[in-house]
Scaffold this motif. Structure first.
Motif, PDB file in Angstrom:
ATOM      1  N   LYS A  74     -37.378   2.651   0.721  1.00 55.56           N
ATOM      2  CA  LYS A  74     -36.226   1.851   1.133  1.00 55.56           C
ATOM      3  C   LYS A  74     -36.646   0.417   1.454  1.00 55.56           C
ATOM      4  O   LYS A  74     -35.972  -0.540   1.042  1.00 55.56           O
ATOM      5  CB  LYS A  74     -35.526   2.471   2.346  1.00 55.56           C
ATOM      6  CG  LYS A  74     -34.238   1.724   2.729  1.00 55.56           C
ATOM      7  CD  LYS A  74     -33.468   2.412   3.835  1.00 55.56           C
ATOM      8  CE  LYS A  74     -33.982   2.078   5.201  1.00 55.56           C
ATOM      9  NZ  LYS A  74     -33.031   2.499   6.273  1.00 55.56           N
ATOM     10  N   ASP A  75     -37.748   0.258   2.154  1.00 55.44           N
ATOM     11  CA  ASP A  75     -38.232  -1.088   2.471  1.00 55.44           C
ATOM     12  C   ASP A  75     -38.553  -1.860   1.194  1.00 55.44           C
ATOM     13  O   ASP A  75     -38.240  -3.055   1.075  1.00 55.44           O
ATOM     14  CB  ASP A  75     -39.467  -1.014   3.361  1.00 55.44           C
ATOM     15  CG  ASP A  75     -39.147  -0.569   4.776  1.00 55.44           C
ATOM     16  OD1 ASP A  75     -37.955  -0.598   5.157  1.00 55.44           O
ATOM     17  OD2 ASP A  75     -40.081  -0.164   5.493  1.00 55.44           O
ATOM     18  N   TRP A  76     -39.189  -1.170   0.243  1.00 53.57           N
ATOM     19  CA  TRP A  76     -39.530  -1.830  -1.013  1.00 53.57           C
ATOM     20  C   TRP A  76     -38.275  -2.213  -1.787  1.00 53.57           C
ATOM     21  O   TRP A  76     -38.188  -3.327  -2.330  1.00 53.57           O
ATOM     22  CB  TRP A  76     -40.410  -0.920  -1.864  1.00 53.57           C
ATOM     23  CG  TRP A  76     -40.795  -1.570  -3.160  1.00 53.57           C
ATOM     24  CD1 TRP A  76     -41.832  -2.419  -3.383  1.00 53.57           C
ATOM     25  CD2 TRP A  76     -40.101  -1.436  -4.413  1.00 53.57           C
ATOM     26  NE1 TRP A  76     -41.836  -2.835  -4.696  1.00 53.57           N
ATOM     27  CE2 TRP A  76     -40.792  -2.246  -5.354  1.00 53.57           C
ATOM     28  CE3 TRP A  76     -38.981  -0.725  -4.826  1.00 53.57           C
ATOM     29  CZ2 TRP A  76     -40.379  -2.359  -6.678  1.00 53.57           C
ATOM     30  CZ3 TRP A  76     -38.568  -0.825  -6.152  1.00 53.57           C
ATOM     31  CH2 TRP A  76     -39.266  -1.633  -7.065  1.00 53.57           C
ATOM     32  N   ILE A  77     -37.283  -1.329  -1.849  1.00 51.14           N
ATOM     33  CA  ILE A  77     -36.040  -1.620  -2.570  1.00 51.14           C
ATOM     34  C   ILE A  77     -35.327  -2.808  -1.930  1.00 51.14           C
ATOM     35  O   ILE A  77     -34.767  -3.655  -2.628  1.00 51.14           O
ATOM     36  CB  ILE A  77     -35.126  -0.377  -2.594  1.00 51.14           C
ATOM     37  CG1 ILE A  77     -35.719   0.687  -3.528  1.00 51.14           C
ATOM     38  CG2 ILE A  77     -33.707  -0.743  -3.050  1.00 51.14           C
ATOM     39  CD1 ILE A  77     -34.979   2.015  -3.506  1.00 51.14           C
ATOM     40  N   ARG A  78     -35.354  -2.898  -0.607  1.00 48.55           N
ATOM     41  CA  ARG A  78     -34.720  -4.023   0.082  1.00 48.55           C
ATOM     42  C   ARG A  78     -35.325  -5.341  -0.398  1.00 48.55           C
ATOM     43  O   ARG A  78     -34.608  -6.298  -0.722  1.00 48.55           O
ATOM     44  CB  ARG A  78     -34.898  -3.896   1.590  1.00 48.55           C
ATOM     45  CG  ARG A  78     -34.225  -5.033   2.371  1.00 48.55           C
ATOM     46  CD  ARG A  78     -34.681  -5.089   3.815  1.00 48.55           C
ATOM     47  NE  ARG A  78     -34.488  -3.831   4.502  1.00 48.55           N
ATOM     48  CZ  ARG A  78     -35.476  -3.052   4.953  1.00 48.55           C
ATOM     49  NH1 ARG A  78     -36.750  -3.417   4.757  1.00 48.55           N
ATOM     50  NH2 ARG A  78     -35.221  -1.941   5.587  1.00 48.55           N
ATOM     51  N   THR A  79     -36.633  -5.394  -0.487  1.00 45.91           N
ATOM     52  CA  THR A  79     -37.302  -6.618  -0.934  1.00 45.91           C
ATOM     53  C   THR A  79     -37.088  -6.859  -2.420  1.00 45.91           C
ATOM     54  O   THR A  79     -36.760  -7.981  -2.840  1.00 45.91           O
ATOM     55  CB  THR A  79     -38.814  -6.523  -0.635  1.00 45.91           C
ATOM     56  OG1 THR A  79     -39.013  -6.341   0.767  1.00 45.91           O
ATOM     57  CG2 THR A  79     -39.534  -7.783  -1.083  1.00 45.91           C
ATOM     58  N   PHE A  80     -37.253  -5.814  -3.219  1.00 48.63           N
ATOM     59  CA  PHE A  80     -37.134  -5.942  -4.672  1.00 48.63           C
ATOM     60  C   PHE A  80     -35.745  -6.391  -5.092  1.00 48.63           C
ATOM     61  O   PHE A  80     -35.599  -7.266  -5.963  1.00 48.63           O
ATOM     62  CB  PHE A  80     -37.468  -4.594  -5.317  1.00 48.63           C
ATOM     63  CG  PHE A  80     -37.329  -4.581  -6.820  1.00 48.63           C
ATOM     64  CD1 PHE A  80     -38.343  -5.065  -7.626  1.00 48.63           C
ATOM     65  CD2 PHE A  80     -36.176  -4.075  -7.422  1.00 48.63           C
ATOM     66  CE1 PHE A  80     -38.216  -5.050  -9.013  1.00 48.63           C
ATOM     67  CE2 PHE A  80     -36.047  -4.052  -8.800  1.00 48.63           C
ATOM     68  CZ  PHE A  80     -37.066  -4.539  -9.605  1.00 48.63           C
ATOM     69  N   SER A  81     -34.703  -5.820  -4.490  1.00 53.50           N
ATOM     70  CA  SER A  81     -33.327  -6.086  -4.924  1.00 53.50           C
ATOM     71  C   SER A  81     -32.837  -7.484  -4.569  1.00 53.50           C
ATOM     72  O   SER A  81     -31.811  -7.932  -5.077  1.00 53.50           O
ATOM     73  CB  SER A  81     -32.373  -5.052  -4.332  1.00 53.50           C
ATOM     74  OG  SER A  81     -32.370  -5.120  -2.911  1.00 53.50           O
ATOM     75  N   THR A  82     -33.572  -8.183  -3.719  1.00 50.71           N
ATOM     76  CA  THR A  82     -33.186  -9.551  -3.356  1.00 50.71           C
ATOM     77  C   THR A  82     -34.027 -10.602  -4.069  1.00 50.71           C
ATOM     78  O   THR A  82     -33.852 -11.798  -3.841  1.00 50.71           O
ATOM     79  CB  THR A  82     -33.302  -9.753  -1.831  1.00 50.71           C
ATOM     80  OG1 THR A  82     -34.638  -9.456  -1.405  1.00 50.71           O
ATOM     81  CG2 THR A  82     -32.333  -8.846  -1.088  1.00 50.71           C
ATOM     82  N   ALA A  83     -34.938 -10.156  -4.937  1.00 52.41           N
ATOM     83  CA  ALA A  83     -35.807 -11.091  -5.650  1.00 52.41           C
ATOM     84  C   ALA A  83     -35.040 -11.826  -6.739  1.00 52.41           C
ATOM     85  O   ALA A  83     -33.992 -11.376  -7.205  1.00 52.41           O
ATOM     86  CB  ALA A  83     -36.993 -10.354  -6.253  1.00 52.41           C
ATOM     87  N   ASP A  84     -35.578 -12.964  -7.149  1.00 51.72           N
ATOM     88  CA  ASP A  84     -34.970 -13.763  -8.216  1.00 51.72           C
ATOM     89  C   ASP A  84     -35.608 -13.367  -9.544  1.00 51.72           C
ATOM     90  O   ASP A  84     -36.426 -14.085 -10.106  1.00 51.72           O
ATOM     91  CB  ASP A  84     -35.170 -15.253  -7.938  1.00 51.72           C
ATOM     92  CG  ASP A  84     -34.468 -16.128  -8.979  1.00 51.72           C
ATOM     93  OD1 ASP A  84     -33.553 -15.619  -9.653  1.00 51.72           O
ATOM     94  OD2 ASP A  84     -34.850 -17.312  -9.114  1.00 51.72           O
ATOM     95  N   ALA A  85     -35.230 -12.188 -10.028  1.00 57.24           N
ATOM     96  CA  ALA A  85     -35.776 -11.674 -11.282  1.00 57.24           C
ATOM     97  C   ALA A  85     -34.691 -10.852 -11.970  1.00 57.24           C
ATOM     98  O   ALA A  85     -33.832 -10.271 -11.301  1.00 57.24           O
ATOM     99  CB  ALA A  85     -37.010 -10.816 -11.016  1.00 57.24           C
TER     100      ALA A  85
END
Length: 277
Positions: free
Chosen positions: A141-152
Motif C-alpha cells: 500500500k505504501d508503495w502504491i501510494r508513492t507510485f500512483s502519484t508519480a509523473d510517469a
C-alpha cells in the motif's frame, strides 16, 4: 492451440541507454510481440520453482515480451542482455485472435468504460503483513501510494500482472472456480481481465514433462489487465474478493509468482518514434 513464449529480459547495465538500445534492436530484429511491457516490481515472489533463475543475484527484470511460437530471442539482442528466462504455454486461439485490437481497447479505454474506483481512499484500506496471498500488505500500500502519484505514464494508466501458477495435486478445479468468479464479478468489477492464459509446455526451452518431474513445476501462466494500479489495490482490499481468494485460489496453489508490468509509454516503440521510458 497456438504456442506463445513469455520472455523476461534483464539488460546489461554496462550499456549506455540500455532500454532504448534494446527497443531499437528489437525493432530491427523485425519481431512482432503480442505484448511488450516494462517490468515494474514483484507483487508475489516465487518460493519453490525457478527461484534460482528468477531471483538469484537479485535480478532486476526490465522487460516482459510475449512472442508467438517457441523460439528464443534473436541473436542480435543477446549482446544487450544480462539474463533472460522464458516459459512457453499453449494459449487458446480465442485469446490470441485480434489480440492487438482488443489489447488497444484495454490500454486506451473509451470514456466511461472503466469501473469507478472505490470511494474509500487508499489510506483507509486495511492491510495485512504480507502480499504473498495476494492481499494488500502495508508495504505494498505504501508503495502504491508513492507510485500512483508519480509523473510517469504507468502511474495512472493500465497495468498487467504476469502470473506463474503451480497447482497442488487435484486442486486445479478449485482454481478454476476462482477464475470463474474473477471473470464474472470479483475481478471484472474492478476492471480486471485475464487477457492471456495458457498451460505451460516448456520452461527455458525444456519440455515441462522433463523439467517438472512428478508433476512438480509451473502449470499455467496468466497475464491479467487492470485499468490502473489503484484498481488493483481496490480489488485486493475488497472483502468479496478476499473471501473467494482464500476459499478457492490460495488452497489450490503449491507455488505462485506475480510480476507487475506496464505497456504504457511503449505503444509507439515499433512505429519509428522513441518510446517514452
Amino acid at each position: 492451440m497456438p504456442l506463445c513464449t513469455l520472455h523476461l529480459v534483464a539488460l546489461d547495465p554496462a550499456h549506455s541507454n540500455a532500454q532504448q538500445s534494446f527497443l531499437s534492436a528489437l525493432k530491427s530484429a523485425k519481431l512482432s510481440p503480442l505484448v511488450l511491457s516494462r517490468v515494474i516490481r514483484w507483487i508475489i515472489l516465487p518460493s519453490t520453482f525457478s527461484t534460482e533463475h528468477l531471483l538469484a543475484r537479485n535480478i532486476h527484470w526490465d522487460f516482459l515480451i510475449i512472442l508467438p511460437g517457441t523460439d528464443a530471442l534473436a541473436a542480435s539482442l543477446q549482446p544487450l542482455i544480462l539474463h533472460t528466462w522464458r516459459i512457453t504455454a499453449g494459449v487458446p486461439s480465442r485469446l490470441t485472435q485480434d489480440f492487438a485490437a482488443k489489447n488497444h481497447k484495454m490500454l486506451q479505454p473509451e470514456p466511461g468504460s472503466v469501473p469507478q474506483l472505490n470511494n474509500d481512499a487508499l489510506e483507509a484500506k486495511q492491510t495485512t503483513s504480507s502480499a504473498q496471498n495476494l492481499e494488500l500488505s502495508a508495504e505494498l500500500k505504501d508503495w502504491i501510494r508513492t507510485f500512483s502519484t508519480a509523473d510517469a505514464p504507468e502511474a495512472k494508466g493500465a497495468v498487467s500482472m504476469f502470473n506463474l501458477l503451480s497447482f497442488r495435486p487435484d486442486m486445479k478445479s478449485s482454481y478454476l472456480e476462482y477464475g470463474k468468479a474473477f471473470a464474472s464479478s470479483i475481478g471484472s468489477s474492478h476492471g480486471g481481465n485475464a487477457k492471456i492464459v495458457g498451460g505451460v509446455t516448456h520452461v527455458n526451452g525444456t519440455a515441462r514433462a522433463k523439467e517438472a518431474q512428478d508433476g512438480v513445476g509451473w502449470d499455467e501462466i496468466a497475464l491479467a489487465h487492470y485499468p490502473s494500479i489503484l484498481h488493483f489495490a481496490d480489488m485486493l482490499a475488497d472483502k468479496e474478493y478476499q473471501d473467494v481468494n482464500h476459499k478457492y485460489r490460495v488452497p489450490a496453489l503449491r507455488d505462485t509468482a506475480i510480476l507487475m508490468t506496464s505497456e504504457m509509454g511503449l505503444e509507439g516503440w515499433g512505429e519509428g518514434g522513441k518510446a517514452k521510458l
